[in-house]
Design an enzyme around this catalytic site. Structure first.
Site, mmCIF file in Angstrom:
data_model
loop_
_atom_site.group_PDB
_atom_site.id
_atom_site.type_symbol
_atom_site.label_atom_id
_atom_site.label_comp_id
_atom_site.label_asym_id
_atom_site.label_seq_id
_atom_site.Cartn_x
_atom_site.Cartn_y
_atom_site.Cartn_z
ATOM 1 C CG HIS A 148 -77.581 34.813 -0.576
ATOM 2 N ND1 HIS A 148 -76.475 34.492 -1.317
ATOM 3 C CD2 HIS A 148 -78.496 33.838 -0.835
ATOM 4 C CE1 HIS A 148 -76.696 33.385 -2.001
ATOM 5 N NE2 HIS A 148 -77.918 32.963 -1.721
ATOM 6 C CD GLU A 149 -82.152 33.529 0.604
ATOM 7 O OE1 GLU A 149 -82.928 33.425 -0.368
ATOM 8 O OE2 GLU A 149 -81.273 32.687 0.857
#
Length: 453
Positions: A22-23
């Site tokens: 996600h990051e």
């Protein structure tokens, strides 16, 4: 204890991987759009381990609290920025660039889910055939004429491959509240069509299946004790793993569900179990514990995991396996279906149609992670896909402090030509923090209730 030895590492791997992905979506798009990234961290709080890129100067951290992560970008709102670096600050970017950076996190989670489901379909999805047990009187399945041993082949011309397909499709159709047409094959091999009326059924998945009266078919097989829970009635009666349960109070039982039903019906009572141990029949008196179900009604509790000889279920097993090309549209379709269903169920939670007890926190996620990891690679990868979709959908909620809240702010700024006032943004952030804290508290509360049984 042994369950948690599997669950905790599986949870850390699951959350760490999904948060990193996600990051990385934020990180990758930010750098491609010329925004200066200062730090990429998996976890929050104090740094446990890390290094700094020699050329980029970016800090890569593993932090102490493994329940999330962040990408820190150059931003004038968070400190002084050198004049030469101001064009690379996040806050100086056009709204569409900020929207792209923020949307990349959930977007990569959706992409990961597609890849994960693609792998699962190629490895082969193991499941049980969508055959149903006898529907109790007064249920919709009974009224529709469904019988024990019926296999539901299709719902409204949509092929049903296994029980998971059946469950997800009926939950989806239940939210629509319309009658559905079932293509059914009986245990005699004859095909027939059945209409199942879903108008007015509960939106909550558990209540839905109680109302329908649908449960997996259990072939006749002697139930056995798979595991004894420490401190339970089963342990007090000196039951052992491997004991075959033949009868309760002289009445024979021929399936795990039959045994469970008999136990639940006698809370706090003393019963006699006829068991077979090492080929010898024994009579074992057991004083059942009493507990409450979700409706607050008393139910009996033995304190043992009930299983069955695997050979009896062999004919119930099915595997769906696709080639690399055929698996692509199947993976995209699966990701879309799970995403849409997640959104619809969350919306029904807001309206009160679906119980908030369905919200799960890290304890329950860890439990599922351990269970799927112990089953096999395909189950664990499928679990990762499901959690990745959930993480993406949750982050897209229009709540300040989440990605969806930032997307809302930047979209409004793009339309208005100027950002919302700082006071409005701060108030929104505060309300978002309160909402997120309440959601986390609810999730932990539900997890603890599940642990307490």
């Amino acid at each position: 204890m042994s369950d948690w030895l599997m669950s905790v590492p599986a949870f850390i791997v699951s959350i760490g991987l999904l948060v990193a992905i996600h990051e990385y979506g934020h990180f990758w798009v930010a750098r491609r759009l010329g925004v200066k990234v200062l730090r990429y961290s998996i976890g929050f709080g104090r740094r446990v381990w890390g290094f700094t890129g020699r050329q980029s100067g970016i800090e890569y951290w593993l932090s102490a609290i493994p329940l999330g992560g962040y990408v820190k970008m150059l931003d004038e709102r968070e400190g002084e920025v050198a004049e030469a670096d101001k064009p690379y600050a996040f806050n100086r970017q056009h709204p569409w660039r900020r929207i792209a950076i923020v949307a990349a996190g959930p977007g990569v989670n959706f992409l990961f889910a597609i890849v994960a489901y693609w792998l699962v379909f190629m490895i082969g999805v193991a499941g049980i055939k969508p055959m149903i047990a006898s529907a109790p009187d007064g249920t919709l399945a009974n009224a529709a004429g469904l019988r024990a041993g019926d296999e539901i082949v299709a719902i409204d011309d949509r092929a049903i491959g296994d029980w998971q397909d059946l469950r997800l499709t009926l939950i989806e159709r239940g939210l629509d509240g319309q009658a559905v047409d079932l293509s059914v094959r009986g245990d005699d091999g004859m095909a027939r069509d059945v209409s199942l009326d879903l108008r007015g059924v509960p939106a909550d998945p558990e209540k839905l299946f109680d109302r329908l009266g649908l449960a997996p078919y259990q072939p006749p097989a002697t139930p056995l004790i798979a595991r004894v829970v420490p401190g339970s009635a089963a342990e007090a009666a000196q039951l052992q793993a491997g004991d075959e349960v033949l009868a309760v109070n002289g009445e024979s039982v021929d399936s795990p569900q039959g045994l469970v039903d008999r136990i639940k019906a006698q809370p706090g009572e003393r019963v006699t179990l006829a068991i077979a141990r090492d080929g010898r029949r024994q009579e074992v008196p057991v004083t059942l514990a009493a507990a409450e179900n979700e409706a607050g009604e008393p139910v009996g509790r033995l304190g043992a995991q009930i299983g069955v000889d695997g050979e009896a279920w062999e004919a119930m097993r099915t595997t769906r396996q696709l080639g690399p090309l055929a698996a692509v549209p199947a993976a995209v379709s699966k990701t879309w279906e799970v995403s849409a269903l997640t959104v619809r169920l969350m919306a029904r939670m807001v309206t009160g149609d679906v119980s908030w007890r369905n919200v799960s926190g890290p304890i329950q996620i860890a439990n599922y992670a351990g269970q799927t990891a112990s089953i096999g690679v395909e189950a664990f990868v499928g679990f990762l896909a499901l959690v990745s979709v959930s993480l993406a959908v949750l982050n897209l909620l229009p709540i300040p402090v989440l990605d969806g809240g930032h997307l809302l702010y930047y979209s409004i700024e793009w339309i208005r030509g100027r950002p919302l006032s700082e006071a409005v943004q701060v108030a929104g952030q505060q309300m978002g923090m309160v909402a997120l804290l309440m959601l986390m508290t609810l999730a932990f509360y539900n997890d603890i209730l599940r642990l307490l049984g």
